[in-house]
Each structure stands twice: as structure tokens, then as C-alpha cells.
Design a protein around this motif. Structure first.
Motif, PDB file in Angstrom:
ATOM      1  N   ASN A   1       0.835  -1.216   0.000  1.00 52.16           N
ATOM      2  CA  ASN A   1       0.000   0.000   0.000  1.00 52.16           C
ATOM      3  C   ASN A   1       0.863   1.257   0.000  1.00 52.16           C
ATOM      4  N   TRP A   2       0.191   2.416  -0.032  1.00 53.84           N
ATOM      5  CA  TRP A   2       0.905   3.693  -0.169  1.00 53.84           C
ATOM      6  C   TRP A   2       1.992   3.877   0.884  1.00 53.84           C
ATOM      7  N   LYS A   3       1.758   3.323   2.078  1.00 52.01           N
ATOM      8  CA  LYS A   3       2.739   3.537   3.166  1.00 52.01           C
ATOM      9  C   LYS A   3       4.073   2.849   2.861  1.00 52.01           C
ATOM     10  N   ASP A   4       4.059   1.908   1.918  1.00 57.19           N
ATOM     11  CA  ASP A   4       5.311   1.206   1.591  1.00 57.19           C
ATOM     12  C   ASP A   4       6.229   2.025   0.686  1.00 57.19           C
ATOM     13  N   ILE A   5       5.686   3.047   0.038  1.00 59.59           N
ATOM     14  CA  ILE A   5       6.492   3.756  -0.975  1.00 59.59           C
ATOM     15  C   ILE A   5       7.781   4.353  -0.391  1.00 59.59           C
ATOM     16  N   PRO A   6       7.707   5.023   0.782  1.00 63.02           N
ATOM     17  CA  PRO A   6       8.978   5.567   1.321  1.00 63.02           C
ATOM     18  C   PRO A   6      10.029   4.484   1.544  1.00 63.02           C
ATOM     19  N   TRP A   7       9.596   3.271   1.882  1.00 69.60           N
ATOM     20  CA  TRP A   7      10.572   2.181   2.081  1.00 69.60           C
ATOM     21  C   TRP A   7      11.330   1.898   0.780  1.00 69.60           C
ATOM     22  N   PHE A   8      10.598   1.911  -0.346  1.00 70.26           N
ATOM     23  CA  PHE A   8      11.294   1.679  -1.618  1.00 70.26           C
ATOM     24  C   PHE A   8      12.325   2.779  -1.866  1.00 70.26           C
ATOM     25  N   ARG A   9      11.919   4.031  -1.551  1.00 71.24           N
ATOM     26  CA  ARG A   9      12.874   5.136  -1.687  1.00 71.24           C
ATOM     27  C   ARG A   9      14.115   4.906  -0.828  1.00 71.24           C
ATOM     28  N   SER A  10      13.894   4.294   0.343  1.00 72.24           N
ATOM     29  CA  SER A  10      15.021   4.127   1.268  1.00 72.24           C
ATOM     30  C   SER A  10      15.973   3.014   0.831  1.00 72.24           C
ATOM     31  N   ILE A  11      15.516   2.107  -0.030  1.00 69.31           N
ATOM     32  CA  ILE A  11      16.413   0.992  -0.374  1.00 69.31           C
ATOM     33  C   ILE A  11      17.061   1.144  -1.745  1.00 69.31           C
ATOM     34  N   THR A  12      16.644   2.157  -2.509  1.00 69.95           N
ATOM     35  CA  THR A  12      17.239   2.285  -3.854  1.00 69.95           C
ATOM     36  C   THR A  12      17.298   3.735  -4.327  1.00 69.95           C
ATOM     37  N   ASN A  13      18.280   3.994  -5.170  1.00 73.40           N
ATOM     38  CA  ASN A  13      18.356   5.312  -5.821  1.00 73.40           C
ATOM     39  C   ASN A  13      17.831   5.266  -7.239  1.00 73.40           C
ATOM     40  N   MET A  14      17.341   4.084  -7.655  1.00 75.93           N
ATOM     41  CA  MET A  14      16.780   4.022  -9.012  1.00 75.93           C
ATOM     42  C   MET A  14      15.538   4.914  -9.072  1.00 75.93           C
ATOM     43  N   LYS A  15      15.188   5.353 -10.284  1.00 78.22           N
ATOM     44  CA  LYS A  15      13.918   6.082 -10.451  1.00 78.22           C
ATOM     45  C   LYS A  15      12.797   5.139 -10.050  1.00 78.22           C
ATOM     46  N   LEU A  16      11.766   5.700  -9.444  1.00 78.54           N
ATOM     47  CA  LEU A  16      10.655   4.883  -8.941  1.00 78.54           C
ATOM     48  C   LEU A  16       9.394   5.169  -9.742  1.00 78.54           C
ATOM     49  N   VAL A  17       8.783   4.119 -10.251  1.00 74.29           N
ATOM     50  CA  VAL A  17       7.590   4.305 -11.092  1.00 74.29           C
ATOM     51  C   VAL A  17       6.512   3.302 -10.640  1.00 74.29           C
ATOM     52  N   LEU A  18       5.266   3.749 -10.566  1.00 75.20           N
ATOM     53  CA  LEU A  18       4.171   2.833 -10.244  1.00 75.20           C
ATOM     54  C   LEU A  18       3.535   2.373 -11.553  1.00 75.20           C
ATOM     55  N   LYS A  19       3.483   1.071 -11.743  1.00 78.40           N
ATOM     56  CA  LYS A  19       2.955   0.515 -12.997  1.00 78.40           C
ATOM     57  C   LYS A  19       1.574  -0.089 -12.747  1.00 78.40           C
ATOM     58  N   GLY A  20       0.575   0.511 -13.440  1.00 76.30           N
ATOM     59  CA  GLY A  20      -0.776  -0.026 -13.281  1.00 76.30           C
ATOM     60  C   GLY A  20      -1.706   0.947 -12.572  1.00 76.30           C
ATOM     61  N   VAL A  21      -1.407   2.266 -12.681  1.00 79.99           N
ATOM     62  CA  VAL A  21      -2.281   3.288 -12.086  1.00 79.99           C
ATOM     63  C   VAL A  21      -3.488   3.462 -13.014  1.00 79.99           C
TER      64      VAL A  21
ATOM     65  N   ARG B   1      -6.478   5.697 -12.206  1.00 80.42           N
ATOM     66  CA  ARG B   1      -7.369   6.851 -12.064  1.00 80.42           C
ATOM     67  C   ARG B   1      -6.562   8.067 -11.659  1.00 80.42           C
ATOM     68  N   VAL B   2      -7.099   9.232 -12.049  1.00 81.02           N
ATOM     69  CA  VAL B   2      -6.349  10.474 -11.858  1.00 81.02           C
ATOM     70  C   VAL B   2      -6.060  10.723 -10.381  1.00 81.02           C
ATOM     71  N   GLU B   3      -6.982  10.357  -9.501  1.00 78.57           N
ATOM     72  CA  GLU B   3      -6.755  10.586  -8.065  1.00 78.57           C
ATOM     73  C   GLU B   3      -5.462   9.894  -7.619  1.00 78.57           C
ATOM     74  N   ASP B   4      -5.208   8.703  -8.167  1.00 82.41           N
ATOM     75  CA  ASP B   4      -3.998   7.974  -7.775  1.00 82.41           C
ATOM     76  C   ASP B   4      -2.743   8.560  -8.422  1.00 82.41           C
ATOM     77  N   VAL B   5      -2.912   9.186  -9.583  1.00 80.65           N
ATOM     78  CA  VAL B   5      -1.743   9.863 -10.180  1.00 80.65           C
ATOM     79  C   VAL B   5      -1.346  11.021  -9.264  1.00 80.65           C
ATOM     80  N   ILE B   6      -2.342  11.734  -8.756  1.00 81.02           N
ATOM     81  CA  ILE B   6      -2.046  12.860  -7.852  1.00 81.02           C
ATOM     82  C   ILE B   6      -1.382  12.344  -6.571  1.00 81.02           C
ATOM     83  N   LYS B   7      -1.902  11.233  -6.053  1.00 81.51           N
ATOM     84  CA  LYS B   7      -1.283  10.638  -4.853  1.00 81.51           C
ATOM     85  C   LYS B   7       0.163  10.231  -5.134  1.00 81.51           C
ATOM     86  N   ALA B   8       0.375   9.702  -6.326  1.00 81.35           N
ATOM     87  CA  ALA B   8       1.736   9.282  -6.691  1.00 81.35           C
ATOM     88  C   ALA B   8       2.668  10.493  -6.726  1.00 81.35           C
ATOM     89  N   CYS B   9       2.156  11.622  -7.236  1.00 76.95           N
ATOM     90  CA  CYS B   9       2.960  12.856  -7.229  1.00 76.95           C
ATOM     91  C   CYS B   9       3.305  13.221  -5.796  1.00 76.95           C
TER      92      CYS B   9
END
Ligand SMILES: Cc1cc2nc3c(=O)[nH]c(=O)nc-3n(C[C@H](O)[C@H](O)[C@H](O)COP(=O)(O)O)c2cc1C
Length: 496
Positions: free
Chosen positions: A316-336, A338-346
Motif C-alpha cells: 500500500n501507499w505507506k510502503d512507498i517511502p521504504w522503496f525510496r530508502s532501499i534504492t536510488n533508481m527512479k521509482l515508477v508505479l505501474k498499473g495506475v 485513475r487520476v486521483e492515484d496519479v495525484i497521490k503518486a505525485c
């Protein structure tokens, strides 16, 4: 492990759930203890108990699987393969017909567009491979709409623009690409071609396009990275494992090996029901007789389910910072979707999203990527977020005109899945090479005819999207008539 060669007779004795040995690539393995843990279920292994399982094993498992996951003590030794007789398989009329099609295949030059590869692949691919690649979820309404949504968008070309020189190159997530598409992640490459995903790597290298490596590739991750040429760009698609230490290991290994971006698949907390795949597997598994003793029959769920039980549905969304903490690769969500989730991703600070419904393989009647894009970009622009994040789409892209439409609407690039699998399955590397070249030829022509010498010249005034959200399930275009397989019904055991 014995040093003498084992014989087929010795292995054949271990043909039950209490002692189960299989042969893979000339070596015997004792998989008895592993039976309950096998992600694809024990039944499929037991079918090969005491026998050679190589043909079934290969497309589903990377070659390093047994070394990685089966204790050395269970590696029983080399087998004298001259003692192993190839079983006579019952003559399958589909297989006989397929061999005829293979003998009479159109030459590669007769494929003029990506849909042609699909039509050829349908005839020459193995039944199970075609079922896995071509299937979509449920009634396949989203699968078909992914393609037809593009046909509801019309161009508004500019005239009298100097289009003598066309430059279709671009950058995606900071990496250069000769054309704004990438090879998206598709699992089980060896179902279609014995060499698997490395074929796509080689074609991508030749055309300077980016390849996304799937978590569930048939080749090992390292084989795919080893096959890259020079500074070729690769990204990693990630199915998040319930065991986060495994996930971390995969991600950090990919970064060390030079992958530039991590695409976390977010549309598959459970795999969709792809009935063509399930039905083929069921028919092939020989379990087509109803159980009579009250025990539930293992109705094999097809290739997809067999390989996906490790995926974490609690992501879930709370996991995203963990991914940031383990890698410097660009991070992309695949399979979004609806627009509300694009805004959340931003807001979550990811670098990009792929508007995608997994090629129509997950939630049926989820909208196509291009439709979501058309709805999303005006809102992102209004909120000043359009430059904060890179937007990609995939699903149903079969023509360069589809790519042009996506770019006009603000996509940075598009992912293409099945067409390259079909080109690879039918014609190998030359097929994928030609498919990519055809897209480039179409792209040049389309950019010239729409009046856009560079990708920066493509904008939303060049497309009419008024009809894109008007869904229809019409199936009267070339793809549908020539290659689309309607869903089947259960097969009677005999003609009554
Ligand atoms: C055979 C097949 C396997 C796929 N495997 C994966 C996968 O392992 N991970 C993933 O994120 N998406 C997977 N996808 C989805 C693709 O990445 C992509 O979203 C989709 O194929 C795009 O649609 P297209 O096939 O119409 O181009 C798969 C798609 C297909 C057709």
C-alpha cells in the motif's frame, strides 16, 4: 550426489508423493519435500514424478532456480539420458495443424505491421503459450478496449510545417531512446521462444530502445543483463514479495547490475482470472474428469497463477517511502488507473506512473491507459503537476499512430507488450527487429503527416478525444477478425 550416471529405471521408482524425483536438463532432483511448497501446486510436479520434466520446467523457471532453492543434498546426480525414452504423446489435432502452419509460414517480409505478427503467432505458437500470452481477464472487454480506444481518437493534423527532417528520439526517466516506446515487462518469454527474454534484449539493443525486465522472466535476471550491449538501458519490473528481505535483495541487485528504474506493479494484488489460460491448462493437465470421491480436484489455474503466489496483496501507499530508502533508481508505479492515484503518486514523490490495466489481464472493464491519460492530463495541468512526474501508458498499442496519440496527450512514452512476444514467438530475433523497424517507419510517416518534426511538437490540439470515453465492445476491426480468439465454452467429453 552420486558420481555414476543414474538410469531412467532408477528414477522411475521415485514416482509418488512419498518419493518424487524428476529429471531436469539431464540431472535428477529429489523434490519430495518441496512438493507442498511449489508455488504452482504439487500436482504439476507429480505428473512428472520419476520422469523427465525439462520441457515443462524450462519456460516457467529461470535456469538457476534449482541451484538457488533446492538444497544440494537433493541434487541426486547426472542421468544417462540414453536410458530415458521420449514418451509417445497422444496425437493432438491442434499440434498436427500447428506443424502444418509452421511449414507454411509467411516469410517475414510479408508482415507489414504489428497485427500481422499476432495473426501468424496465433497459428504457430504452442497452444499453452498462445493461451498465456493472448488471454485477458474475465470477458476480455478491457483487453479489446485497450486496442479500440485508440480508434476513438482522431487526428487534427497541421499543414505546411517543414517536416523534411523527422526526429523521433526522446528521453524517458532521464534515459535516451531512439523512439518513445519501450519493451514492457511480460513474464515467461520461453513459452514463446526457447531463448526467452534475451531475444528482446538483443532487438532493443539494435534499435536503441529501453527494455523493462520482468520479475517473472524465464531467463534469469543476470542472463538478461548479461545480454545487454554497452550502455543499453534496462529497467526492472517488480512484483513485491511478501518477504521484504527478498524484495530488497532483488531491487538492490538490479541497481548494482545497472538497472536505471524500478517499476513497481500495483495492479496485481491478485492475478486476474484469465480463462483461456486456465482452460488450456485444465485440458492439458488431464484432470478433465470430475472427482468422485469428494476430494476437490486441482483445477490447474493456468501458467499465470502457478507463478504468482508470492505477490504481496498488502502492498500500500505507506510502503512507498521504504522503496525510496532501499534504492536510488527512479521509482515508477505501474498499473495506475485513475487520476486521483496519479495525484497521490505525485505527492508520494515517485518519478513516474504507467497508466495501465496490465494488458487487460486484471480487472475487466477497467479503462484503457489512453482513456485515463486523456482524463488525467488536463487535471494535472490545472494543478501544476504535469511537469512533476513522467506519465507512461501501455495497453493495446499496435501502430505508431497510437504512440503519436499518447504523446499528443502528454505521455512521455508508451510500453508495448504482446506484439514483441508474438514477433519473437513466430520469427525470433529477426521478427522483433522487423516489428521495431516497422514501428519506426510508421512513426516517421505519422509525424510527417500530422505536422510534427520532433516529439516536442506533438500537442493536444492535434487530437480529437471527444469520443474516447464512449465505450463500445465492437469487434469488427482487423485484429478482431484475424487474430482475436473468442472465449471458449467447456468441452464435452464426447460428442453426444
Ligand atoms: C504475457 C504477458 C505477461 C505479462 N507479464 C507481466 C508481468 O510479469 N508483470 C507486469 O507488471 N506486467 C505484465 N504484463 C503486462 C504488461 O507489462 C503490459 O502492461 C501489457 O502487456 C500491455 O499491453 P499490450 O500487451 O497490449 O501491449 C504481461 C502481459 C502479457 C501479455
Amino acid at each position: 550426489m552420486t558420481t555414476r550416471l543414474l538410469t531412467s529405471d532408477e528414477i522411475a521408482k521415485h514416482n509418488s508423493a512419498t518419493s518424487c524425483w524428476v529429471i531436469v536438463h539431464g540431472k535428477a532432483y529429489d523434490v519430495t519435500a518441496f512438493l507442498p511448497e511449489h508455488p504452482g501446486g504439487s500436482k504439476i510436479i507429480l505428473k512428472y514424478a520419476g520422469k523427465d520434466a525439462t520441457e515443462e520446467f524450462d519456460p516457467i523457471h529461470p535456469p538457476d532456480t534449482l541451484d538457488k532453492y533446492l538444497d544440494r543434498s537433493k541434487h541426486m546426480g547426472r542421468v544417462d539420458m540414453s536410458t530415458v525414452t521420449v514418451e509417445d504423446k497422444a496425437i493432438d489435432p491442434f499440434e498436427t495443424e500447428r506443424q502444418e502452419y509452421i511449414k507454411n509460414m509467411p516469410i517475414l517480409d510479408q508482415c507489414y505491421n504489428l497485427l500481422d505478427f499476432e495473426a501468424v503467432a496465433k497459428r504457430v505458437m504452442k497452444k499453452t503459450a498462445w493461451a498465456y500470452y493472448s488471454s485477458g481477464a474475465d470477458d476480455e472487454i478491457t483487453l479489446r478496449d485497450n486496442h479500440s480506444a485508440f480508434q476513438r481518437i482522431w487526428f487534427r493534423p497541421k499543414i505546411l510545417v517543414d517536416v523534411e527532417k523527422i526526429d523521433m528520439s526522446t528521453t524517458m526517466l532521464g534515459a535516451k531512446s531512439s523512439i518513445p516506446f519501450y519493451v514492457t515487462a511480460t513474464a515467461l518469454g520461453k513459452l514463446g521462444h526457447r531463448e526467452g527474454e534475451v531475444v528482446l534484449t538483443r532487438a532493443a539493443a539494435k534499435h536503441s530502445v529501453i527494455q523493462m525486465i520482468p520479475t517473472l522472466a524465464s531467463c534469469s535476471f543476470d542472463e538478461i543483463v548479461d545480454a545487454k550491449e554497452g550502455a543499453q538501458i534496462q529497467w526492472l519490473q517488480l512484483y513485491v514479495n511478501k518477504n521484504r528481505e527478498i524484495t530488497k535483495g532483488i531491487v538492490q541487485h538490479a541497481e548494482r547490475r545497472g538497472c536505471k528504474a524500478l517499476f513497481i506493479t500495483v495492479d496485481a494484488p491478485q492475478l486476474g482470472r484469465r480463462e483461456k489460460d486456465m482452460r488450456t491448462k485444465f485440458e492439458d493437465s488431464g484432470t478433465s474428469v470430475q472427482s468422485t470421491n469428494g476430494e476437490s480436484v486441482d483445477r490447474s489455474q493456468g501458467a499465470a497463477r502457478a507463478i504468482s503466489s508470492f505477490i504481496d496483496p498488502s502492498l500500500n501507499w505507506k510502503d512507498i517511502p521504504w522503496f525510496r530508502s532501499i534504492t536510488n533508481m527512479k521509482l515508477v508505479l505501474k498499473g495506475v488507473q485513475r487520476v486521483e492515484d496519479v495525484i497521490k503518486a505525485c505527492e508520494a514523490g515517485v518519478d513516474g506512473v504507467v497508466l495501465s490495466n496490465h494488458g487487460g489481464r486484471q480487472l475487466d472493464t477497467a479503462p484503457s491507459g489512453i482513456e485515463i491519460l486523456a482524463a488525467t492530463m488536463p487535471i494535472l495541468k490545472q494543478k501544476g503537476l504535469d511537469k512533476k512526474i513522467e506519465i507512461f501508458i501501455d495497453g493495446g498499442i499496435r501502430r505508431a499512430s497510437d504512440i503519436v496519440k499518447a504523446l499528443c496527450l502528454g505521455a512521455k512514452g508508451v510500453g508495448i507488450g504482446r506484439p514483441f512476444l508474438y514477433a519473437m514467438s513466430a520469427y525470433g530475433l529477426p521478427g522483433v527487429d522487423r516489428a521495431m523497424q516497422l514501428l519506426k517507419d510508421e512513426m516517421e510517416m505519422n509525424m510527417r503527416l500530422i505536422g510534427a518534426p520532433t516529439v516536442a511538437d506533438l500537442d493536444d490540439t492535434m487530437v480529437d478525444t471527444r469520443a474516447v470515453a464512449l465505450h463500445s465492445t465492437a469487434i469488427d476491426d482487423t485484429l478482431s477478425l484475424k487474430a482475436y480468439d473468442p472465449l471458449a465454452a467447456p468441452v464435452f467429453r464426447s460428442k453426444l
